[in-house]
Structures are given as structure tokens and as C-alpha cells.
Write an enzyme that holds these catalytic residues in place. Sequence first.
Site, PDB file in Angstrom:
ATOM      1  N   TYR A 140      54.600  34.584  57.540  1.00  0.00           N
ATOM      2  CA  TYR A 140      55.385  35.574  58.210  1.00  0.00           C
ATOM      3  C   TYR A 140      55.712  35.453  59.473  1.00  0.00           C
ATOM      4  O   TYR A 140      54.994  35.163  60.356  1.00  0.00           O
ATOM      5  CB  TYR A 140      54.859  36.993  57.784  1.00  0.00           C
ATOM      6  CG  TYR A 140      54.509  37.138  56.379  1.00  0.00           C
ATOM      7  CD1 TYR A 140      55.638  37.778  55.431  1.00  0.00           C
ATOM      8  CD2 TYR A 140      53.454  36.809  55.812  1.00  0.00           C
ATOM      9  CE1 TYR A 140      55.404  38.026  54.095  1.00  0.00           C
ATOM     10  CE2 TYR A 140      53.365  36.984  54.585  1.00  0.00           C
ATOM     11  CZ  TYR A 140      54.130  37.575  53.572  1.00  0.00           C
ATOM     12  OH  TYR A 140      54.022  37.861  52.441  1.00  0.00           O
ATOM     13  N   ASP A 186      61.631  41.864  50.532  1.00  0.00           N
ATOM     14  CA  ASP A 186      62.091  43.152  50.657  1.00  0.00           C
ATOM     15  C   ASP A 186      63.462  43.053  50.920  1.00  0.00           C
ATOM     16  O   ASP A 186      64.025  42.032  51.839  1.00  0.00           O
ATOM     17  CB  ASP A 186      61.378  43.825  51.829  1.00  0.00           C
ATOM     18  CG  ASP A 186      60.035  44.273  51.136  1.00  0.00           C
ATOM     19  OD1 ASP A 186      60.059  44.368  50.238  1.00  0.00           O
ATOM     20  OD2 ASP A 186      59.128  44.406  52.066  1.00  0.00           O
TER      21      ASP A 186
END
Length: 138
Positions: free
Chosen positions: A89, A30
Site C-alpha cells: 500500500y 475502496d
Amino acid sequence: NAPTVQGALETAVRAICGEDVRVHGAGRTDAGVHARGQVAHCDIAKHFPPGRFRDGLNAHLRPNPIGVLAADIVPDDFEARFSAIKRHYLYRITNTRANLALDIGRVWRVPRALDADAMHAAAQRLLGKHDFTTFRDT
């Protein structure tokens, strides 16, 4: 319509190979998210000695904040997106009243006191394997 890592890589490949290629990444990030260790592939006709393709890409990627760590020849059936076997992540929070300097855009600054024990307890629910299918675009 913003600059992308994919676009910068495709421009660099064109500069050193003279070929218009499509760079395929293992995934997308993103806006504002930074990938570390992203895997991508492209199909080129030109052969390079070991290390030369990587070095050429890095030379043509300047001044973009992108660095190619390795470039290897892979089997014809390798596809970065579908050959990926896992992702990791890392979410960073800094608990400081001081403004960020070096970590601007990479860390979430929370100036008020945090309850680390409650955060740790809540984070335990995130451990393990999960199906995030409902969170993706069909």
C-alpha cells in the site's frame, strides 16, 4: 451501482471472446482508491497468441482508465484471490498550499505545516507483518 473495473473487464472479455465470464481479482479497492499491479483471472475457452488477449482487452477497455499490463495462461488451480502472497500500500500526502492539479483524487493535500519527524516516528509502528482480521467483514 457505479462502474467497476471488474465490470469493464468482463465487458471487454465478452467483446473479444463472445463469452460471459466472471473476472476474479486478487482483492477489491475502496471507492476512490487506485490499484496498481492488480492481479485478476478469468477462465476462457478461446486461445490467443501471446499478447493478443492483453491487446484486445486494452482496445475494448477504452476510454476507461484501466490498462492490462500482461495476460498469461496460468495453471488450472490458480485463483487470483487465494494465490496472492502479498500486498503493498502507498499513501501519498502532499504538503502544499497550492491546489492539486494532476494528483486530484490520488493524493491527500495538507496545506498546513507538517511535523515530518513525528510522522516518521509514528509510521515505524506500521512496519512489519500485522493481522488485520478485525478490520475485515466477516
